[in-house]
Design a protein around this motif. Structure first.
Motif, PDB file in Angstrom:
ATOM      1  N   ARG A  25      -9.897  22.389  27.091  1.00  0.00           N
ATOM      2  CA  ARG A  25      -9.505  21.968  25.590  1.00  0.00           C
ATOM      3  C   ARG A  25      -7.983  21.214  25.740  1.00  0.00           C
ATOM      4  NH1 ARG A  25      -9.030  28.296  22.900  1.00  0.00           N
ATOM      5  NH2 ARG A  25     -10.857  27.822  21.712  1.00  0.00           N
ATOM      6  N   VAL A  26      -7.684  20.410  24.511  1.00  0.00           N
ATOM      7  CA  VAL A  26      -6.599  19.792  24.840  1.00  0.00           C
ATOM      8  C   VAL A  26      -5.467  19.930  23.726  1.00  0.00           C
ATOM      9  CG1 VAL A  26      -5.764  17.431  24.746  1.00  0.00           C
ATOM     10  CG2 VAL A  26      -7.435  17.993  26.175  1.00  0.00           C
ATOM     11  N   LEU A  27      -4.054  19.608  23.682  1.00  0.00           N
ATOM     12  CA  LEU A  27      -3.102  19.847  22.569  1.00  0.00           C
ATOM     13  C   LEU A  27      -3.178  18.707  22.685  1.00  0.00           C
ATOM     14  CD1 LEU A  27      -1.210  20.816  21.028  1.00  0.00           C
ATOM     15  CD2 LEU A  27      -0.238  21.331  22.200  1.00  0.00           C
ATOM     16  N   LEU A  28      -3.204  17.739  21.925  1.00  0.00           N
ATOM     17  CA  LEU A  28      -2.802  16.283  21.271  1.00  0.00           C
ATOM     18  C   LEU A  28      -1.641  16.173  20.530  1.00  0.00           C
ATOM     19  CD1 LEU A  28      -3.890  13.412  21.828  1.00  0.00           C
ATOM     20  CD2 LEU A  28      -5.292  13.848  20.404  1.00  0.00           C
ATOM     21  N   ARG A  49     -13.274  21.658  21.520  1.00  0.00           N
ATOM     22  CA  ARG A  49     -12.368  22.314  20.383  1.00  0.00           C
ATOM     23  C   ARG A  49     -10.876  21.946  20.474  1.00  0.00           C
ATOM     24  NH1 ARG A  49     -13.480  20.654  15.074  1.00  0.00           N
ATOM     25  NH2 ARG A  49     -12.197  21.298  13.682  1.00  0.00           N
ATOM     26  N   CYS A  50     -10.432  20.900  19.877  1.00  0.00           N
ATOM     27  CA  CYS A  50      -9.278  21.017  20.714  1.00  0.00           C
ATOM     28  C   CYS A  50      -8.010  21.104  19.471  1.00  0.00           C
ATOM     29  CB  CYS A  50      -8.694  19.236  21.288  1.00  0.00           C
ATOM     30  SG  CYS A  50      -8.383  18.105  20.585  1.00  0.00           S
ATOM     31  N   VAL A  51      -6.665  21.083  18.987  1.00  0.00           N
ATOM     32  CA  VAL A  51      -5.774  20.965  18.981  1.00  0.00           C
ATOM     33  C   VAL A  51      -5.316  19.367  18.196  1.00  0.00           C
ATOM     34  CG1 VAL A  51      -3.669  21.841  17.479  1.00  0.00           C
ATOM     35  CG2 VAL A  51      -5.654  23.241  18.057  1.00  0.00           C
ATOM     36  N   ALA A  52      -5.064  18.821  17.694  1.00  0.00           N
ATOM     37  CA  ALA A  52      -3.973  17.739  17.245  1.00  0.00           C
ATOM     38  C   ALA A  52      -2.581  18.201  16.809  1.00  0.00           C
ATOM     39  CB  ALA A  52      -4.872  16.801  16.717  1.00  0.00           C
ATOM     40  N   VAL A  53      -1.536  17.816  17.084  1.00  0.00           N
ATOM     41  CA  VAL A  53      -0.284  17.850  16.008  1.00  0.00           C
ATOM     42  C   VAL A  53      -0.235  16.215  15.543  1.00  0.00           C
ATOM     43  CG1 VAL A  53       2.193  17.876  16.410  1.00  0.00           C
ATOM     44  CG2 VAL A  53       0.783  19.324  17.328  1.00  0.00           C
ATOM     45  N   GLU A  65      -8.257  20.278  15.226  1.00  0.00           N
ATOM     46  CA  GLU A  65      -8.202  21.429  14.342  1.00  0.00           C
ATOM     47  C   GLU A  65      -6.794  20.575  14.110  1.00  0.00           C
ATOM     48  OE1 GLU A  65      -6.202  24.930  12.732  1.00  0.00           O
ATOM     49  OE2 GLU A  65      -7.444  25.057  14.267  1.00  0.00           O
ATOM     50  N   VAL A  66      -6.342  19.594  12.928  1.00  0.00           N
ATOM     51  CA  VAL A  66      -5.246  19.211  13.387  1.00  0.00           C
ATOM     52  C   VAL A  66      -4.360  19.467  12.389  1.00  0.00           C
ATOM     53  CG1 VAL A  66      -4.376  16.912  12.141  1.00  0.00           C
ATOM     54  CG2 VAL A  66      -6.085  16.911  13.062  1.00  0.00           C
ATOM     55  N   PRO A  74      -2.785  27.082  16.329  1.00  0.00           N
ATOM     56  CA  PRO A  74      -3.062  28.550  16.047  1.00  0.00           C
ATOM     57  C   PRO A  74      -2.478  29.853  17.206  1.00  0.00           C
ATOM     58  CG  PRO A  74      -4.877  26.963  15.574  1.00  0.00           C
ATOM     59  CD  PRO A  74      -2.962  26.162  15.741  1.00  0.00           C
ATOM     60  N   PRO A  75      -2.345  30.952  16.962  1.00  0.00           N
ATOM     61  CA  PRO A  75      -1.783  31.914  17.953  1.00  0.00           C
ATOM     62  C   PRO A  75      -2.446  32.175  19.350  1.00  0.00           C
ATOM     63  CG  PRO A  75      -0.958  32.509  15.774  1.00  0.00           C
ATOM     64  CD  PRO A  75      -1.503  31.434  15.621  1.00  0.00           C
ATOM     65  N   GLY A  76      -2.707  31.665  20.327  1.00  0.00           N
ATOM     66  CA  GLY A  76      -3.558  31.815  21.276  1.00  0.00           C
ATOM     67  C   GLY A  76      -3.777  30.836  21.839  1.00  0.00           C
ATOM     68  N   PHE A  77      -3.933  29.978  21.462  1.00  0.00           N
ATOM     69  CA  PHE A  77      -4.185  28.733  21.553  1.00  0.00           C
ATOM     70  C   PHE A  77      -3.720  28.354  22.879  1.00  0.00           C
ATOM     71  CE2 PHE A  77      -4.751  23.921  21.918  1.00  0.00           C
ATOM     72  CZ  PHE A  77      -6.076  23.779  21.752  1.00  0.00           C
ATOM     73  N   ALA A  78      -5.232  27.948  24.392  1.00  0.00           N
ATOM     74  CA  ALA A  78      -4.359  27.127  25.203  1.00  0.00           C
ATOM     75  C   ALA A  78      -4.939  26.270  25.810  1.00  0.00           C
ATOM     76  CB  ALA A  78      -4.850  29.088  26.192  1.00  0.00           C
TER      77      ALA A  78
END
Length: 87
Positions: A25-28, A49-53, A65-66, A74-78
Motif C-alpha cells: 500500500r502506498v500513500l501517493l 489499493r492505495c490512497v492518492a491525495v 481512492e483519491v 481514511p482512518p486506519g489507512f496504513a
C-alpha cells in the motif's frame, strides 16, 4: 526492457524480504500526470489499493481512492510508503 524483467525475476525468486506478489500500500501525494503515470504502472503490476491525495482530481483513478486533502485520508489507512509526486 528485457534486463529489468530479468532483474525483477531474480529478485522475486530470491529470499529478498522487500519483494512480494503484491506491491505494498502506498500513500501517493499528487496524482497529476507524473503521479498518475506511476499509479498506472503500479496498478498494472499488482499494487495493493492505495490512497492518492490530489486536490484537483479530474475524476476517478483506477487503483486508488483519491481524496482532496490529507484530512480526508481514511482512518486506519496504513501505507508502507509515502510517495511525493508534486512539483
Amino acid at each position: 526492457g528485457e534486463a529489468s524483467r530479468a532483474l525483477a525475476s531474480r529478485l522475486r525468486d530470491s529470499d529478498c524480504p522487500v519483494m512480494t506478489d503484491t506491491l505494498p500500500r502506498v500513500l501517493l501525494v499528487g496524482c497529476g500526470r507524473m503521479g498518475g503515470a506511476m499509479l498506472t504502472g503500479w496498478t498494472e503490476r499488482g499494487m495493493a489499493r492505495c490512497v492518492a491525495v490530489e486536490p484537483h482530481a479530474a475524476g476517478p483513478t483506477a487503483g486508488a481512492e483519491v481524496v482532496a486533502s490529507a484530512e480526508a485520508i481514511p482512518p486506519g489507512f496504513a501505507p508502507a510508503a509515502v510517495v511525493l509526486a508534486i512539483k
